[in-house]
Write an enzyme that holds these catalytic residues in place. Structure first.
Site, short mmCIF file in Angstrom:
data_model
loop_
_atom_site.label_atom_id
_atom_site.label_comp_id
_atom_site.label_asym_id
_atom_site.label_seq_id
_atom_site.Cartn_x
_atom_site.Cartn_y
_atom_site.Cartn_z
N GLY B 236 -17.28 5.63 -14.08
CA GLY B 236 -18.20 6.43 -14.88
C GLY B 236 -19.38 5.64 -15.41
N ARG B 364 -12.15 11.67 9.28
CA ARG B 364 -12.13 13.10 9.64
C ARG B 364 -13.44 13.44 10.34
NH1 ARG B 364 -16.13 14.46 6.14
NH2 ARG B 364 -16.12 13.36 4.16
#
Lengths: 69, 520
Positions: B236, B364
């Site tokens: 973050g 993928r």
């Protein structure tokens, strides 16, 4: 003054309670749509007098979320 | 059937058809060829008859090899996805003579992928956590319909090793890499050290944790400023800061270390070279299960908003032949080091001096795979399936074509200026057509775009003999794209494609903030 939904989506969280005083630009509600969380800001200062939504509710763009006085 | 008989039959079938297809096979069986140039006919004509005939022959050959015990037959594929990618996978399955099973949530019961598949199974209510991410429901759907393979598409469960593992345990072929390879790339830290061992370039950084400010200064001097100061346990953006020189590093070190310690209970710091004006360029690889692998060139994916790609192209105008080869070979090393099979993508961050560094590997099919298909003439989904059923690649690196230029624009249901989601009902839809134009969509007029899923509603792809032609075809196609009822980012796409900066190839990740203005 009414704070309205900036987009169609689900109410993820309501960040204020009735009686809270909010400042101009403060995040008051978080909406979620299409995998994106978007905070809705107050467009003015005031005290929260009524909340129309709760987490999980579906809102359309422009629907009232809460009232300020 | 005994092996001996199988062998005889196999030999006979192969002998009979080998002669028949001799002239056809190299051009139409997915093997690249400089003469084979039917890609611009996608929109209107789709595949040619000879392609279909050829695919039939391939099926026969596959069956033949299967009798011999080498290949697995795939007759029915369940697609564990939705939207345009489900439709795109169905299209190739249909061309290969494979039947399809769609899965859907209640929100998608009238969706196009449900209508286009041969069968469809409801897997739950609209939220993805209760439907498209439900491994149990998906495997049950596959078993119930007798699917012998599963294609995960992209997003959702596509990079979840648990799905791959469970699918295999259920005796179903997973169309993708092994769960071990997926897991290997799933952990960023582990992947980084693996890549280092494999000789894949990484963003230069300090080797381990920094002991103190003097250690930091020494490392930063060795790497060269500006550097990014980061907390090992960070996230973050906390404990992270760009520092331009030694003075700034002295000031930043202690305060960031203290902040990291307070937030994460761990004040370990490290530094990395700051990649300025970065480009995001990725390499498509294809590996069969017999140890053969090729790279299918690169895709330039720098133009992003909120870290999501908006415009992609192949090849990258920033990459020259030498760099292309270096990146391709690095991608092959990356994939090979983890025993990768099937289609995958190695992502690199590239600096202004053409240095490239490993970012991550996507295990993928990628959203932007159509631009690679356009310049190579290969159908990547077809190859994913062929590899999954045990076929070996029928071509080597030297045979992979790179011809022309392709651009893809992602059409998002969102306000183009505020970039906020805009769900609703599509009241009118006219997709652009024309030479070199391909639309991968799952929308029809009257369809609802719900707030439950990704805002990407379609992909518009333009192919041309060169980049200039691809840009001009794309610009024309965007201007002809008509979609009513929801707001889309088409106005933003038009600004990008018609900008001087895009024409000049100034495609960095900061493109939108630097080059797009809505003020007249």
């Amino acid at each position: 003054m009414t704070v309205v939904a900036t987009m169609a989506g689900t109410v993820l969280s309501v960040l204020v309670a009735v009686g809270d005083s909010v400042t101009d630009g403060q995040d008051v509600v978080v909406l979620e749509s299409m995998k994106m969380e978007v905070p809705v800001q107050s467009e003015g200062a005031g005290e929260v007098s009524e909340i129309h939504v709760q987490p999980g509710d579906f809102v359309n763009e422009g629907d009232p979320l809460l009232e300020l006085k | 059937m005994s092996k001996a008989i199988a062998g005889t039959i196999a030999g006979t079938i192969a002998g009979t058809i080998a002669g028949t297809i001799a002239g056809l096979a190299p051009e139409h069986c997915g093997a690249p060829s400089p003469e084979h140039d039917d890609r611009v006919t996608w929109t209107a004509a789709g595949r040619t008859n000879s392609d279909l005939l050829c695919k039939g022959v391939v099926e026969l050959l596959t069956l033949n090899r299967n009798i011999g015990g080498e290949w697995t037959m795939i007759r029915k594929v369940l697609i564990a996805n939705r939207g345009e990618i489900a439709c795109r996978i169905i299209r190739t399955c249909r061309e290969m003579g494979i039947s399809t099973v769609a899965v859907y949530s209640d929100a998608d019961k009238d969706a196009l992928h449900v209508k286009e598949a041969d069968e469809a199974v409801r897997i739950g209510p609209p939220p993805v956590a209760q439907s498209y991410l439900q491994i149990d429901a998906i495997i049950e759907a596959a078993q119930q319909t007798g699917a012998d393979a599963l294609h995960p598409g992209y997003g959702l469960l596509s990079e979840n090793p648990e799905l791959a593992r469970r699918v295999a345990a259920a005796g179903i072929r997973f169309i993708g890499p092994s769960p071990e390879a997926m897991a290997e790339m799933g952990s960023k830290v582990a992947a980084r050290s693996r890549m280092k061992e494999a000789g894949v370039p990484l963003v230069p950084g300090s080797a381990g944790a920094l002991k103190d400010v003097d250690h930091a200064l020494a490392e930063a001097k060795a790497i060269g400023y500006p550097v990014m100061l980061k907390a090992s346990a960070g996230g973050g953006g906390i404990g992270m800061q760009v520092v331009g020189d030694a003075e700034a590093l002295k000031k930043a070190f202690a305060s960031n270390q203290a902040r990291a310690a307070a937030y994460f209970g761990n004040g370990e710091m490290f530094i990395e070279k700051l990649v300025q004006s970065p480009r995001h360029i990725e390499v498509q690889v294809l590996f069969d299960e017999h140890g053969n692998g090729v790279y299918l060139w690169e895709r330039e994916c720098s133009i992003q908003r909120r870290h999501q790609k908006v415009v992609e192209e192949a090849p990258s105008s920033f990459v020259d032949a030498t760099m292309r080869k270096q990146m391709g070979e690095a991608a092959l090393r990356a994939a090979r080091s983890i025993g990768y099979t099937n289609a995958g993508t190695v992502e690199f961050i590239v600096d202004a001096d053409k240095n490239f560094y490993f970012l991550e590997m996507n295990t993928r099919l990628q959203v932007e795979h159509p631009v690679t298909e356009a310049i190579t003439g290969l159908d990547l989904v077809e190859w994913q399936i062929r590899i999954a059923r045990g076929e070996a690649l029928t071509f080597g690196q030297a045979d992979v074509r790179l011809s022309g230029h392709a651009i893809e624009c992602r059409v998002y249901a969102e306000d183009p200026v505020k970039m906020l989601p805009s769900p609703g009902t599509v009241t009118d839809l006219i997709l652009p057509q024309g030479e070199g134009i391909r639309n991968d969509v799952s929308l029809v007029a009257g369809a609802a775009v719900t707030p439950f899923y990704d805002p990407m509603i379609g992909k518009l792809i333009a192919y041309g003999a060169n980049r200039t032609e691809a840009i001009s075809r794309m610009a024309k196609a965007i201007s002809e794209y008509r979609i009513e009822g929801i707001r889309t980012n088409l106005p933003l796409l038009e600004k990008i494609i018609t900008s001087e900066a895009f024409a000049a190839g100034e495609t960095t990740t900061e493109f939108i903030q630097h080059h797009i203005s809505w003020k007249e």
